[in-house]
Design a protein around this motif. Structure first.
Motif, short mmCIF file in Angstrom:
data_model
loop_
_atom_site.label_atom_id
_atom_site.label_comp_id
_atom_site.label_asym_id
_atom_site.label_seq_id
_atom_site.Cartn_x
_atom_site.Cartn_y
_atom_site.Cartn_z
N ALA A 26 3.92 58.04 49.25
CA ALA A 26 3.45 57.42 48.02
C ALA A 26 4.61 56.72 47.33
O ALA A 26 5.73 57.22 47.30
CB ALA A 26 2.83 58.46 47.11
N GLU A 27 4.34 55.58 46.77
CA GLU A 27 5.38 54.76 46.16
C GLU A 27 6.15 55.49 45.06
O GLU A 27 7.36 55.33 44.92
CB GLU A 27 4.75 53.49 45.58
CG GLU A 27 5.75 52.56 44.94
CD GLU A 27 5.09 51.32 44.39
OE1 GLU A 27 5.33 51.01 43.21
OE2 GLU A 27 4.34 50.66 45.13
N GLY A 28 5.49 56.32 44.28
CA GLY A 28 6.14 56.99 43.16
C GLY A 28 7.26 57.91 43.55
O GLY A 28 8.17 58.14 42.76
N VAL A 29 7.23 58.43 44.76
CA VAL A 29 8.29 59.33 45.20
C VAL A 29 9.63 58.60 45.18
O VAL A 29 10.64 59.15 44.77
CB VAL A 29 7.98 59.88 46.61
CG1 VAL A 29 9.16 60.67 47.16
CG2 VAL A 29 6.72 60.75 46.57
N ALA A 30 9.63 57.36 45.60
CA ALA A 30 10.87 56.58 45.62
C ALA A 30 11.17 55.92 44.29
O ALA A 30 12.33 55.76 43.92
CB ALA A 30 10.79 55.53 46.72
N THR A 31 10.13 55.52 43.55
CA THR A 31 10.36 54.74 42.34
C THR A 31 10.58 55.58 41.08
O THR A 31 11.17 55.10 40.12
CB THR A 31 9.21 53.76 42.09
OG1 THR A 31 7.99 54.49 41.97
CG2 THR A 31 9.11 52.73 43.19
N ALA A 32 10.13 56.83 41.06
CA ALA A 32 10.27 57.64 39.85
C ALA A 32 11.73 57.81 39.42
O ALA A 32 12.04 57.62 38.24
CB ALA A 32 9.59 58.99 40.01
N PRO A 33 12.66 58.15 40.34
CA PRO A 33 14.05 58.26 39.90
C PRO A 33 14.62 56.93 39.39
O PRO A 33 15.39 56.91 38.43
CB PRO A 33 14.79 58.71 41.17
CG PRO A 33 13.74 59.33 42.03
CD PRO A 33 12.48 58.56 41.73
N ALA A 34 14.23 55.84 40.01
CA ALA A 34 14.69 54.53 39.55
C ALA A 34 14.12 54.21 38.17
O ALA A 34 14.81 53.62 37.33
CB ALA A 34 14.29 53.45 40.56
N ALA A 35 12.88 54.60 37.94
CA ALA A 35 12.26 54.37 36.63
C ALA A 35 13.00 55.15 35.55
O ALA A 35 13.20 54.65 34.44
CB ALA A 35 10.79 54.75 36.67
N VAL A 36 13.41 56.38 35.85
CA VAL A 36 14.16 57.18 34.88
C VAL A 36 15.50 56.50 34.57
O VAL A 36 15.91 56.41 33.40
CB VAL A 36 14.39 58.62 35.37
CG1 VAL A 36 15.37 59.37 34.48
CG2 VAL A 36 13.06 59.37 35.45
N LYS A 37 16.17 56.00 35.57
CA LYS A 37 17.44 55.28 35.34
C LYS A 37 17.21 54.07 34.44
O LYS A 37 18.02 53.79 33.55
CB LYS A 37 18.06 54.85 36.66
CG LYS A 37 18.66 56.00 37.44
CD LYS A 37 19.29 55.52 38.72
CE LYS A 37 19.82 56.69 39.53
NZ LYS A 37 20.44 56.29 40.78
N LEU A 38 16.12 53.36 34.67
CA LEU A 38 15.83 52.18 33.86
C LEU A 38 15.52 52.55 32.41
O LEU A 38 16.06 51.94 31.49
CB LEU A 38 14.66 51.39 34.46
CG LEU A 38 14.24 50.14 33.69
CD1 LEU A 38 15.39 49.14 33.60
CD2 LEU A 38 13.03 49.50 34.35
N VAL A 39 14.69 53.57 32.19
CA VAL A 39 14.39 53.93 30.80
C VAL A 39 15.62 54.49 30.10
O VAL A 39 15.79 54.29 28.90
CB VAL A 39 13.16 54.87 30.67
CG1 VAL A 39 11.91 54.19 31.18
CG2 VAL A 39 13.37 56.19 31.35
N ASP A 40 16.49 55.18 30.85
CA ASP A 40 17.76 55.63 30.26
C ASP A 40 18.59 54.43 29.83
O ASP A 40 19.14 54.40 28.73
CB ASP A 40 18.56 56.48 31.26
CG ASP A 40 18.04 57.89 31.39
OD1 ASP A 40 17.24 58.34 30.54
OD2 ASP A 40 18.42 58.55 32.38
N LYS A 41 18.68 53.44 30.70
CA LYS A 41 19.46 52.24 30.40
C LYS A 41 18.91 51.52 29.17
O LYS A 41 19.66 51.01 28.35
CB LYS A 41 19.44 51.30 31.61
CG LYS A 41 20.22 50.03 31.43
CD LYS A 41 20.19 49.17 32.68
CE LYS A 41 20.92 47.87 32.45
NZ LYS A 41 20.88 47.01 33.64
#
Length: 84
Positions: A26-41
């Protein structure tokens, strides 16, 4: 993946069974950590993104994520500089 996490399976078991059956990931497995980095940024709270990423990372289980989200005060995610 989400349904199985909600039932208490670990992400590693889910990914292994999907790999064994050639079902893909599922796409979210790979994108969830990247999304957290983006919202942190961006300095956003984004509690739903953080909760999903925490479940996928085995930091909390699905029930803990739901409880956390239900106890989270209602705010706009557009307030910069605060985190979950």
């Amino acid at each position: 993946v989400g349904i199985r996490l909600g039932k208490g399976e670990t992400i590693s078991d889910i990914l292994q069974s999907r790999a064994d059956s050639l079902s893909g990931v599922a796409e979210g497995v790979a994108t969830a950590p990247a999304a957290v980095k983006l919202v942190d940024k961006l300095g956003l709270r984004a509690p739903m993104i953080r909760a999903a990423a925490a479940v996928i990372a085995n930091e909390i289980n699905a029930l803990e994520a739901v409880k956390m989200l239900l106890s989270y005060p209602a705010h706009s995610d557009l307030v910069v500089g605060e985190t979950l």
